[in-house]
Design an enzyme around this catalytic site. Sequence first.
Site, mmCIF file in Angstrom:
data_model
loop_
_atom_site.group_PDB
_atom_site.id
_atom_site.type_symbol
_atom_site.label_atom_id
_atom_site.label_comp_id
_atom_site.label_asym_id
_atom_site.label_seq_id
_atom_site.Cartn_x
_atom_site.Cartn_y
_atom_site.Cartn_z
ATOM 1 N N ASP A 1 41.128 34.121 40.451
ATOM 2 C CA ASP A 1 41.262 33.681 39.059
ATOM 3 C C ASP A 1 42.341 34.452 38.296
ATOM 4 O OD1 ASP A 1 40.129 36.074 38.076
ATOM 5 O OD2 ASP A 1 38.219 35.153 37.522
ATOM 6 N N ASP A 2 42.940 35.454 38.922
ATOM 7 C CA ASP A 2 43.921 36.282 38.202
ATOM 8 C C ASP A 2 45.356 35.794 38.373
ATOM 9 O OD1 ASP A 2 41.986 38.263 37.264
ATOM 10 O OD2 ASP A 2 41.797 38.798 39.366
ATOM 11 N N SER B 1 40.686 34.331 34.183
ATOM 12 C CA SER B 1 39.454 35.109 34.190
ATOM 13 C C SER B 1 38.437 34.512 33.232
ATOM 14 C CB SER B 1 39.741 36.549 33.750
ATOM 15 O OG SER B 1 40.142 37.302 34.846
ATOM 16 N N ASN C 1 39.072 39.876 43.073
ATOM 17 C CA ASN C 1 39.199 39.803 41.629
ATOM 18 C C ASN C 1 39.577 41.163 41.038
ATOM 19 O OD1 ASN C 1 38.682 38.100 39.208
ATOM 20 N ND2 ASN C 1 37.263 39.756 38.716
ATOM 21 N N SER D 1 35.525 40.996 44.851
ATOM 22 C CA SER D 1 35.888 41.539 43.539
ATOM 23 C C SER D 1 36.040 43.046 43.634
ATOM 24 C CB SER D 1 34.805 41.211 42.503
ATOM 25 O OG SER D 1 34.536 39.824 42.495
#
Length: 353
Positions: free
Chosen positions: A42-43, A74, A149, A182
């Site tokens: 998501d970054d 994010s 993440n 993550s």
Amino acid sequence: MKLSSLIVPCLASLALAQTNATAHNSTVPHENSKTTIVVTNDDSWASANIRAFYDALKKEGYNVFMFAPAVQQSGTGGTFNLPTNATLAKGAEWQTAPAGAPSWAHDEKDDHIWYFDGTPGAAVSFGFDYALPKFYPNTTVDLVVSGPNEGWNLGPFVYTLSGTEGAMYTSILRGVPAVAFSGNNDHTYYANASNSETSAHKIYAKASTAIVKNLLENAKGRPSVLPIGVGISVNLPNVGDIDPTGKCVDPKPIFTRQTGRGAATYKLIFNETSGVFDEDENLKTDALRACFNGDCFLPDETDVVTKWGCYSSISVITADYDAPGGVAAEVQYLNRNLVTFAPTGYGSFPGRK
Ligand SMILES: *[C@@H]1O[C@H](CO)[C@@H](O)[C@H](O)[C@H]1NC(C)=O
Ligand SMILES: *[C@@H]1O[C@H](CO)[C@@H](O)[C@H](O)[C@H]1NC(C)=O
Ligand SMILES: *[C@@H]1O[C@H](CO)[C@@H](O)[C@H](O)[C@H]1NC(C)=O
Ligand SMILES: *[C@@H]1O[C@H](CO)[C@@H](O)[C@H](O)[C@H]1NC(C)=O
Ligand SMILES: *[C@@H]1O[C@H](CO)[C@@H](O)[C@H](O)[C@H]1NC(C)=O
Ligand SMILES: *[C@@H]1O[C@H](CO)[C@@H](O)[C@H](O)[C@H]1NC(C)=O
């Protein structure tokens, strides 16, 4: 970036979806044939963590593709947002593609690395439904990996918020096995990231690749890497240059669960000085300790990753959000008289239509 040649009208995807390129129905490859892994996050496609992970997986000899958001996404969880225009209004993260570039395109040096101007779940679906069928027909995706993440995704509350977890659960709902990773390092542009082997993104890539490699080896010959509808959420501790002790360079993975003593949720605190609200991210409740599914004796991932030292947490999750039978029965009883059971058997288990 030479991106203009790749603009393709969205309508073409309707016809191309017919190749069923990603329907997962083949055995997990043995050593002599290539395993296909899709990497997302998501970054954004340009973050140091995803690039290091992509490189490490490629080095292992896997057939790796990246389908990741054009910009930081994010906190978007499982939302499914698509580009609203065929071109980018603001450019990709760190201007890795300029404003006016296509809303989806591959890296000019590597046609397996794609950005897509949508949320993580949409970006991975762009791979399944458009890019793979169109440009790499008959590709079967064996595994989706999401992350690592930039920031931990510990406990069920943050799990639902995280776009990195969202891409993982979007994939498993599609029937494609997936693992989310993550860590706890900062948002870093890959081209500016440290080359030191003790930098967090390098250690995360190595640790995540070791988990993937072990899983794929153990899953050889199975019809699918993981049982259908099941995924894994991994959290990696502070390592290398972000570890205050400087000692954690090879975190040990251990089995965990999402709920437990360490799990927390958020609450609001009104700030009299600023006149607006602050967020307290450490609200502990009995609900966060509830154990309805899985092994209640496993340590919870939040405690393990934040307090135990050099350990990675491995929590197994499912896409079946229904309550277990006993709990559901109690709630059904509380709805008695008004709510009844369906007159004929429905349900998804074999033999029922
Ligand atoms: C793709 O799947 C659909 C639905 O399962 C099926 O009708 C179709 O024949 C499949 N197409 C190919 C090319 O296998
Ligand atoms: C997988 O493929 C086999 C053989 O082609 C077929 O019999 C089976 O029904 C398929 N399973 C799924 C879940 O599509
Ligand atoms: C799409 O982007 C182009 C170029 O920036 C712009 O001219 C056009 O107005 C945009 N269309 C929509 C529907 O926003
Ligand atoms: C993809 O698979 C279909 C059906 O098995 C086959 O007809 C087609 O030639 C294959 N395409 C490529 C590019 O391999
Ligand atoms: C990358 O490094 C260059 C040179 O030090 C610097 O000018 C630039 O601002 C950095 N970019 C990012 C996104 O950190
Ligand atoms: C309340 O807001 C002020 C002004 O923005 C800030 O300086 C202060 O740190 C905040 N207080 C707390 C407890 O977060």
